[in-house]
Scaffold this motif. Structure first.
Motif, PDB file in Angstrom:
ATOM      1  N   GLY A 198       0.811  -1.208   0.000  1.00 51.98           N
ATOM      2  CA  GLY A 198       0.000   0.000   0.000  1.00 51.98           C
ATOM      3  C   GLY A 198       0.847   1.261   0.000  1.00 51.98           C
ATOM      4  N   ALA A 199       0.138   2.377   0.085  1.00 50.23           N
ATOM      5  CA  ALA A 199       0.818   3.676   0.067  1.00 50.23           C
ATOM      6  C   ALA A 199       0.705   4.371   1.416  1.00 50.23           C
ATOM      7  N   GLY A 200       0.280   3.642   2.440  1.00 49.12           N
ATOM      8  CA  GLY A 200       0.097   4.228   3.756  1.00 49.12           C
ATOM      9  C   GLY A 200       1.411   4.543   4.446  1.00 49.12           C
ATOM     10  N   ALA A 201       1.291   5.187   5.602  1.00 49.82           N
ATOM     11  CA  ALA A 201       2.482   5.607   6.338  1.00 49.82           C
ATOM     12  C   ALA A 201       3.298   4.417   6.835  1.00 49.82           C
ATOM     13  N   HIS A 202       2.624   3.272   6.987  1.00 52.38           N
ATOM     14  CA  HIS A 202       3.320   2.103   7.523  1.00 52.38           C
ATOM     15  C   HIS A 202       3.922   1.216   6.429  1.00 52.38           C
ATOM     16  N   ALA A 203       3.806   1.606   5.179  1.00 44.44           N
ATOM     17  CA  ALA A 203       4.350   0.774   4.105  1.00 44.44           C
ATOM     18  C   ALA A 203       5.855   0.535   4.257  1.00 44.44           C
ATOM     19  N   PRO A 204       6.661   1.579   4.501  1.00 46.05           N
ATOM     20  CA  PRO A 204       8.103   1.320   4.680  1.00 46.05           C
ATOM     21  C   PRO A 204       8.383   0.424   5.893  1.00 46.05           C
ATOM     22  N   ASP A 205       7.653   0.661   6.992  1.00 51.86           N
ATOM     23  CA  ASP A 205       7.846  -0.177   8.179  1.00 51.86           C
ATOM     24  C   ASP A 205       7.484  -1.628   7.877  1.00 51.86           C
ATOM     25  N   ALA A 206       6.423  -1.818   7.091  1.00 50.25           N
ATOM     26  CA  ALA A 206       5.980  -3.172   6.748  1.00 50.25           C
ATOM     27  C   ALA A 206       7.021  -3.866   5.877  1.00 50.25           C
ATOM     28  N   VAL A 207       7.653  -3.118   4.977  1.00 46.60           N
ATOM     29  CA  VAL A 207       8.716  -3.684   4.146  1.00 46.60           C
ATOM     30  C   VAL A 207       9.870  -4.166   5.029  1.00 46.60           C
ATOM     31  N   ALA A 208      10.302  -3.291   5.950  1.00 48.68           N
ATOM     32  CA  ALA A 208      11.409  -3.660   6.841  1.00 48.68           C
ATOM     33  C   ALA A 208      11.044  -4.861   7.702  1.00 48.68           C
ATOM     34  N   ALA A 209       9.806  -4.885   8.215  1.00 47.81           N
ATOM     35  CA  ALA A 209       9.386  -5.993   9.081  1.00 47.81           C
ATOM     36  C   ALA A 209       9.250  -7.285   8.292  1.00 47.81           C
ATOM     37  N   THR A 210       8.757  -7.208   7.043  1.00 48.38           N
ATOM     38  CA  THR A 210       8.624  -8.413   6.211  1.00 48.38           C
ATOM     39  C   THR A 210       9.989  -9.026   5.934  1.00 48.38           C
ATOM     40  N   ILE A 211      10.967  -8.179   5.631  1.00 46.68           N
ATOM     41  CA  ILE A 211      12.319  -8.668   5.337  1.00 46.68           C
ATOM     42  C   ILE A 211      12.975  -9.220   6.599  1.00 46.68           C
ATOM     43  N   ALA A 212      12.754  -8.548   7.736  1.00 46.66           N
ATOM     44  CA  ALA A 212      13.308  -9.050   9.002  1.00 46.66           C
ATOM     45  C   ALA A 212      12.735 -10.423   9.328  1.00 46.66           C
ATOM     46  N   LEU A 213      11.433 -10.598   9.059  1.00 50.93           N
ATOM     47  CA  LEU A 213      10.787 -11.883   9.307  1.00 50.93           C
ATOM     48  C   LEU A 213      11.395 -12.978   8.431  1.00 50.93           C
ATOM     49  N   ALA A 214      11.617 -12.650   7.159  1.00 53.35           N
ATOM     50  CA  ALA A 214      12.236 -13.618   6.251  1.00 53.35           C
ATOM     51  C   ALA A 214      13.657 -13.955   6.693  1.00 53.35           C
ATOM     52  N   SER A 215      14.389 -12.936   7.117  1.00 48.51           N
ATOM     53  CA  SER A 215      15.764 -13.148   7.560  1.00 48.51           C
ATOM     54  C   SER A 215      15.820 -14.037   8.798  1.00 48.51           C
TER      55      SER A 215
END
Length: 354
Positions: free
Chosen positions: A74-91
């Motif tokens: 999405g384009a919401g304020a939490h989009a960058p945070d969600a990207v970082a959290a998704t990658i951290a989860l994968a890592s």
């Protein structure tokens, strides 16, 4: 929380819920989000993000990943945070990161580099590159991150070197670990230094392994380090120092290394006993053979047992000027069996060719 003005609850609630979950109070965090949803009539993006963080902390990986990936699109304020959290989860779970998420992390890392979120997004991008074995790009980005906080640089150095040690090619690993050791000396954690040292030792580079195992970040008296030092000394054909490194250590791992050191020093009797206590029958029999303990080799069906039987056997008595035909046949048979036994023994104890 209930006493707060209604206008403040949706502002503070999701962050408070996440902090509660991080402190180990997941039930309270979920209760708070539930109250917030009832009072607001819906679960907004910020609440969904907080819920995903709680799921992640509780190990509900699939649920967390689904919500975080949806928010990242999405384009919401939490989009960058969600990207970082998704990658951290994968890592955290050793999973690859898809190309789209990697590109998003690169874009956000550049766009928001000078903001409060910049360091986390920079670290997320490095994690995405490492998760996809793009180590050369990951380390180049790491070296371009001198403007990042020390805390994030330490995390990045440790995570990248751990991933490189586990997944990287020998060439890529050596290019990073050998000439750049001094650059990482003050950045990596102790377990990272030991991991790199083990990989170097596995590649036959005992001196480089010793250099990593001697970094100041390591507790010089830690059990793990002393066991590794013993292995390194054995690889350097220095059994005395290998045994010195083990002084005071107990356990099967220490005993196995001590047995190897004693065998290297020629104390095959000790090595035989130690290997036997560890249940390593093959190593124990080899030590018994080198120690000349033929009685210990008598049982079994291998060449060592046959050799032990040969040593304990007596040739038939051929006294008299005219040995009988039976004696002659026995001697001939014994000679043939002896040759066969010796050939088998040489084959079994042949040194490995370099």
């Amino acid at each position: 929380f209930e006493a707060l003005p209604a206008i403040l609850r949706p502002v503070l609630g999701p962050t408070l819920a996440t902090r509660l979950a991080e402190a180990g109070h997941s039930d309270a965090a979920r209760n708070l989000l539930s109250r917030l949803a009832r009072s607001g009539g819906a679960s907004d993006a910020e609440m969904r993000f907080s819920q995903a963080q709680i799921d992640r902390l509780e190990g509900a990986v699939q649920e967390a990943h689904s919500v975080l990936e949806d928010l990242s699109h999405g384009a919401g304020a939490h989009a960058p945070d969600a990207v970082a959290a998704t990658i951290a989860l994968a890592s955290e779970n050793g999973a690859p990161v898809n190309a789209r998420m990697t590109d998003l992390s690169a874009a956000y890392s550049t766009e928001l580099r000078a903001t409060e979120k910049g360091p986390e997004l920079w670290l997320a991008h490095l994690r995405a590159l490492a998760a996809n074995d793009r180590f050369e790009d990951a380390f180049e980005a790491f070296r371009n991150g001198n403007d990042m906080p020390e805390e994030h640089r330490r995390a990045a150095a440790s995570e990248l070197l751990i991933a490189l040690s586990a997944q990287g090619s020998d060439t890529g690993f050596l290019q990073e670990a050998v000439p750049r050791r001094a650059e990482y000396a003050t950045l990596v954690q102790a377990d990272v230094a030991l991991t790199v040292a083990r990989r170097l030792l596995g590649l036959g580079l005992a001196d480089e392994a010793m250099a990593w195992a001697s970094l100041p970040v390591l507790d010089r008296e830690s059990r793990e380090r002393r066991l590794l030092l013993s292995e390194i000394h054995l690889a350097r054909s220095d059994p005395q120092q290998a045994e010195i490194a083990l002084i005071g250590l107990q356990g099967d791992d220490a005993l196995a290394l001590r047995a190897q050191a004693r065998a290297m020093m020629g104390d095959y009797t000790y090595a035989q006993t130690a290997f036997g206590a560890l249940g390593e029958d093959g190593a124990a029999r080899s030590a018994a053979w080198l120690a000349g303990d033929w009685a210990a080799l008598g049982e079994g069906e291998d060449a060592l047992a046959a050799a032990a039987e040969l040593v304990g056997s007596a040739l038939p008595d051929g006294a008299g000027p005219q040995p009988s035909l039976a004696v002659v046949e026995a001697l001939a048979t014994s000679g043939a069996e002896t040759r066969d036994t010796l050939r088998a023994l040489l084959d079994q104890t042949r040194l490995a060719e370099e």
